[in-house]
Design a protein around this motif. Structure first.
Motif, PDB file in Angstrom:
ATOM      1  N   THR A   1       5.041  -0.765 -10.614  1.00 36.16           N
ATOM      2  CA  THR A   1       3.680  -0.905 -11.120  1.00 36.16           C
ATOM      3  C   THR A   1       2.702  -0.538 -10.014  1.00 36.16           C
ATOM      4  O   THR A   1       2.800  -1.054  -8.907  1.00 36.16           O
ATOM      5  CB  THR A   1       3.423  -2.361 -11.538  1.00 36.16           C
ATOM      6  N   SER A   2       1.799   0.342 -10.331  1.00 36.44           N
ATOM      7  CA  SER A   2       0.803   0.657  -9.319  1.00 36.44           C
ATOM      8  C   SER A   2      -0.594   0.582  -9.916  1.00 36.44           C
ATOM      9  O   SER A   2      -0.790   0.772 -11.109  1.00 36.44           O
ATOM     10  CB  SER A   2       1.043   2.036  -8.711  1.00 36.44           C
ATOM     11  N   VAL A   3      -1.536   0.259  -9.076  1.00 39.07           N
ATOM     12  CA  VAL A   3      -2.939   0.250  -9.467  1.00 39.07           C
ATOM     13  C   VAL A   3      -3.632   1.073  -8.396  1.00 39.07           C
ATOM     14  O   VAL A   3      -3.826   0.605  -7.277  1.00 39.07           O
ATOM     15  CB  VAL A   3      -3.511  -1.174  -9.486  1.00 39.07           C
TER      16      VAL A   3
ATOM     17  N   GLU B   1      -4.260   3.930 -13.603  1.00 35.14           N
ATOM     18  CA  GLU B   1      -4.817   4.996 -12.775  1.00 35.14           C
ATOM     19  C   GLU B   1      -6.329   4.854 -12.726  1.00 35.14           C
ATOM     20  O   GLU B   1      -6.990   4.803 -13.762  1.00 35.14           O
ATOM     21  CB  GLU B   1      -4.456   6.376 -13.315  1.00 35.14           C
ATOM     22  N   LEU B   2      -6.846   4.794 -11.529  1.00 37.96           N
ATOM     23  CA  LEU B   2      -8.291   4.686 -11.339  1.00 37.96           C
ATOM     24  C   LEU B   2      -8.861   6.065 -11.021  1.00 37.96           C
ATOM     25  O   LEU B   2      -8.201   6.898 -10.417  1.00 37.96           O
ATOM     26  CB  LEU B   2      -8.579   3.740 -10.185  1.00 37.96           C
TER      27      LEU B   2
ATOM     28  N   PRO C   1       2.650   8.199 -11.951  1.00 42.35           N
ATOM     29  CA  PRO C   1       3.081   7.789 -13.294  1.00 42.35           C
ATOM     30  C   PRO C   1       4.594   7.781 -13.435  1.00 42.35           C
ATOM     31  O   PRO C   1       5.143   7.104 -14.312  1.00 42.35           O
ATOM     32  CB  PRO C   1       2.438   8.837 -14.197  1.00 42.35           C
ATOM     33  N   ASN C   2       5.275   8.505 -12.556  1.00 44.61           N
ATOM     34  CA  ASN C   2       6.734   8.610 -12.692  1.00 44.61           C
ATOM     35  C   ASN C   2       7.484   7.495 -11.980  1.00 44.61           C
ATOM     36  O   ASN C   2       8.684   7.344 -12.142  1.00 44.61           O
ATOM     37  CB  ASN C   2       7.208   9.953 -12.142  1.00 44.61           C
TER      38      ASN C   2
ATOM     39  N   ILE D   1       0.843  -1.197   0.000  1.00 44.19           N
ATOM     40  CA  ILE D   1       0.000   0.000   0.000  1.00 44.19           C
ATOM     41  C   ILE D   1       0.876   1.245   0.000  1.00 44.19           C
ATOM     42  O   ILE D   1       1.662   1.455   0.930  1.00 44.19           O
ATOM     43  CB  ILE D   1      -0.914   0.013   1.239  1.00 44.19           C
ATOM     44  N   GLY D   2       0.762   2.041  -1.019  1.00 43.28           N
ATOM     45  CA  GLY D   2       1.550   3.275  -1.087  1.00 43.28           C
ATOM     46  C   GLY D   2       2.996   3.010  -1.470  1.00 43.28           C
ATOM     47  O   GLY D   2       3.491   1.876  -1.387  1.00 43.28           O
ATOM     48  N   TYR D   3       3.674   4.064  -1.866  1.00 42.21           N
ATOM     49  CA  TYR D   3       5.035   3.916  -2.368  1.00 42.21           C
ATOM     50  C   TYR D   3       6.100   3.946  -1.296  1.00 42.21           C
ATOM     51  O   TYR D   3       7.156   3.353  -1.423  1.00 42.21           O
ATOM     52  CB  TYR D   3       5.346   5.062  -3.338  1.00 42.21           C
ATOM     53  N   GLU D   4       5.824   4.680  -0.252  1.00 41.17           N
ATOM     54  CA  GLU D   4       6.915   5.057   0.622  1.00 41.17           C
ATOM     55  C   GLU D   4       7.455   3.960   1.529  1.00 41.17           C
ATOM     56  O   GLU D   4       6.804   3.532   2.471  1.00 41.17           O
ATOM     57  CB  GLU D   4       6.467   6.236   1.483  1.00 41.17           C
ATOM     58  N   ARG D   5       8.662   3.556   1.228  1.00 37.16           N
ATOM     59  CA  ARG D   5       9.395   2.650   2.111  1.00 37.16           C
ATOM     60  C   ARG D   5      10.857   2.670   1.729  1.00 37.16           C
ATOM     61  O   ARG D   5      11.238   3.228   0.697  1.00 37.16           O
ATOM     62  CB  ARG D   5       8.819   1.237   2.062  1.00 37.16           C
ATOM     63  N   GLY D   6      11.683   2.088   2.571  1.00 34.74           N
ATOM     64  CA  GLY D   6      13.126   2.174   2.356  1.00 34.74           C
ATOM     65  C   GLY D   6      13.578   1.559   1.040  1.00 34.74           C
ATOM     66  O   GLY D   6      12.989   0.595   0.557  1.00 34.74           O
ATOM     67  N   PRO D   7      14.650   2.111   0.452  1.00 36.03           N
ATOM     68  CA  PRO D   7      15.162   1.618  -0.817  1.00 36.03           C
ATOM     69  C   PRO D   7      15.717   0.195  -0.739  1.00 36.03           C
ATOM     70  O   PRO D   7      15.679  -0.534  -1.729  1.00 36.03           O
ATOM     71  CB  PRO D   7      16.274   2.616  -1.164  1.00 36.03           C
ATOM     72  N   GLU D   8      16.188  -0.195   0.446  1.00 36.60           N
ATOM     73  CA  GLU D   8      16.744  -1.562   0.568  1.00 36.60           C
ATOM     74  C   GLU D   8      15.651  -2.586   0.275  1.00 36.60           C
ATOM     75  O   GLU D   8      15.904  -3.616  -0.353  1.00 36.60           O
ATOM     76  CB  GLU D   8      17.290  -1.829   1.973  1.00 36.60           C
TER      77      GLU D   8
END
Lengths: 343, 343
Positions: free
Chosen positions: A162-164, A326-327, A157-158, A130-137
């Motif tokens: 893959t996101s829905v 994108e919904l 989009p950037n 859920i969501g993008y934010e988390r550590g790069p490792e």
DNA sequence: AAGCAAAATGTAAGCGCTTACATTCGACAC
DNA sequence: GTGTCGAATGTAAGCGCTTACATTTTGCTT
């Protein structure tokens, strides 16, 4: 005096022995029945039934490198925010014979990481996050292991991932636009804790942007961050209304907070929406049974879950990233939002 | 051109090689560091870190017969009924280094069975199940495999199974008593589907018993069974109120149904509780934000989850059944319940 | 009836890990 | 220095399964 054969958990060898075939045949029977003679198949199935045999999952995963399992790590199971989407996600997976394992991270980044690793160690073929934010490792790890991953409840989009999902900022801007259009100038905001929660952050900045575009000072915004719970919504609302100038509208990061806020606003003797307007986000069932019903942003949860599942399955099968989807969200204007009272 | 060492998932052998020790030492380092020289331990840990090694869970389970995992199969994740209890359950497990896997059975017995088997195949050391009612084969299977099992959300002193829960019938009797005491004689009941749901059934029979004890005919009861959703509560309430004689009280199988019922009752123009009283069950957060707040049965969810976890862990460790625990429920009389209107 | 390809089945090698048992090492007493 | 013993480490045997490869059986063709 327990004999090996009747007390212990049966293994493939027990089945083979009982059916009078080799373990390979049993295995084939289970994994691709077309490869064995109907008569043999029958014998094996009977043995399986008689013994109550279930293949040991760990052993299977160890050699097959495929578990037909995907994991989902959601921030919380405490309320229904993710329920409907996850439900649809699970349904779509189940249709394809894939099992869903769910873990809750309780909005704690460390814990989320731990849960992800747990799922990976268990051989999940894919992951819903859920969501993008988390550590790069974490992302590096996922990539190295070649685990298919889909991000939901957000859309960027950037991002290479893959996101829905939907654009939280845009969605909240639409709602904030509707609030401002009704004349509200002093707005209280009850948000989730924005640290390590990109969705909450995007929603808040959506509101800020609208204010900026309307030429209103950001100082007209009073923002409280709290955890997602009805009770928290109540406390936060009480706090917001104790300030001067008193906000005429309270925008909440989700419906749960809004439900609490509405309740408290009315308990304090204000009318909704005549004195104070309140808005939510998500459009879960709760929104409609609020008194008055909640103006909110409708998120197509089921569709999101369903399409996320399809995207994930596709990625697992084809071994490469699927395009993001994108919904569209929709404004649901209900009675909790009214014009700004003329003071 | 990918080399084995940097692209693939590292195994214990990779770690051993890099640290210049045997795989056995690495394993010991991971499972019981005290068995290894501090200097060696250091080398191994550094290798683990550098490689980003995580032990393969399946392989470990295959040989160790212990997974430090317990599974929970709950009827639904759609609403918050099980959320709080499960949360507490998970917290208690996590404290002891045990991971919780959750699966939802969507109130379908077959699916529940499938989910249980999935969890078993994955080597769950223990299981949390909701309610007693399920096929005997499942119980036989659990026993044969020696999987520790705790039943929650129900309590039956006569069952051989360990349960941590409350007596649904008794709890509902207390509530029904309060309703009848306020003069209500015609009562509508909105229940979950009682087939294969002992908790729902017990609650309904609690109501029936009270009526019987008061010498009221059971025909005064009008019962609708439906699935647990706010919307369903609304439909059912509309249906109940269309009958003659119109019930003066609607007792619901849980708070979610009650929330929908209250909403609909008011939408139809009746006042709550002046015209119609409504009650729930569970006392989830939702109950307090209903308008008016819901009279309901308070279930000590967190305590239940916590104690269930302790009982389960104890059973896993000691390899034998723990005593069942009966939890007390409490009546929470709020504004949704009033005296029967004198017609 | 013999011959042959295809289909069905069997054999056995590991997948990554833990652990019983064997070996080596080092500290200490003499 | 030698002997002893416990601690540290290594060796190797599987855990239950899948699957490449080898072998047997089957169903045809001639």
């Amino acid at each position: 005096m327990e004999t090996k054969s009747d007390s212990a958990v049966p293994t493939i060898a027990d089945v083979a022995r009982r059916a009078g075939v080799s373990t390979a045949t049993v295995s084939r029977c289970l994994n691709d029945p077309s490869k064995v003679q109907p008569a043999t198949r029958e014998k094996v199935q009977e043995a399986v039934r008689a013994l109550g045999y279930t293949p040991n999952f760990g052993a299977r995963a160890l050699v097959a490198k495929r578990t037909n399992t995907v994991g989902a790590v959601i921030p919380t199971m405490d309320n229904a925010i993710f329920a409907r989407g996850l439900q649809a996600f699970q349904e779509a997976l189940h249709e394809q014979g894939v099992t869903l394992l769910v873990a809750s991270a309780q909005y704690q980044p460390d814990f989320e990481e731990e849960q992800i690793r747990t799922l990976l160690a268990r051989g999940a073929d894919g992951l819903l996050l859920i969501g993008y934010e988390r550590g790069p490792e974490i992302y590096a790890e996922l990539q190295r292991r070649g685990v298919a991953t889909v991000v939901a409840w957000a859309f960027d989009p950037n991002s290479p991932l893959t996101s829905v999902g939907f654009d939280n900022r845009k969605a909240m801007k639409a709602l904030a636009g509707a609030v401002v259009a009704r004349g509200h100038r002093h707005i209280g905001v009850i948000s989730a804790v924005t640290a390590s929660n990109d969705r909450a952050r995007d929603r808040v900045s959506g509101i800020k942007e609208v204010l900026a575009e309307e030429g209103l000072p950001v100082s007209n915004l009073r923002i409280i961050e709290t955890n997602y719970a009805i009770e928290s919504g109540r406390y936060a609302a009480a706090e917001l209304l104790s300030h001067t100038p008193r906000p005429t509208a309270i925008m909440c990061g989700n419906d749960v907070l809004a439900a609490g806020a509405i309740r408290e606003v009315r308990r304090m003797g204000y009318r909704v929406p005549e004195d104070i307007s309140v808005t939510g986000f998500d459009d879960i069932e709760l929104a409609e049974i609020c008194e008055p019903p909640l103006t909110t942003v409708h998120v197509p949860h089921r569709q999101m879950g369903h399409r996320a599942a399809l995207a994930l399955l596709q990625m697992i099968r084809e071994g490469q990233a699927a395009p993001s989807i994108e919904l569209k969200t929709e404004l649901r204007v209900r009675d909790s939002l009214g014009p700004c009272p003329t003071s």
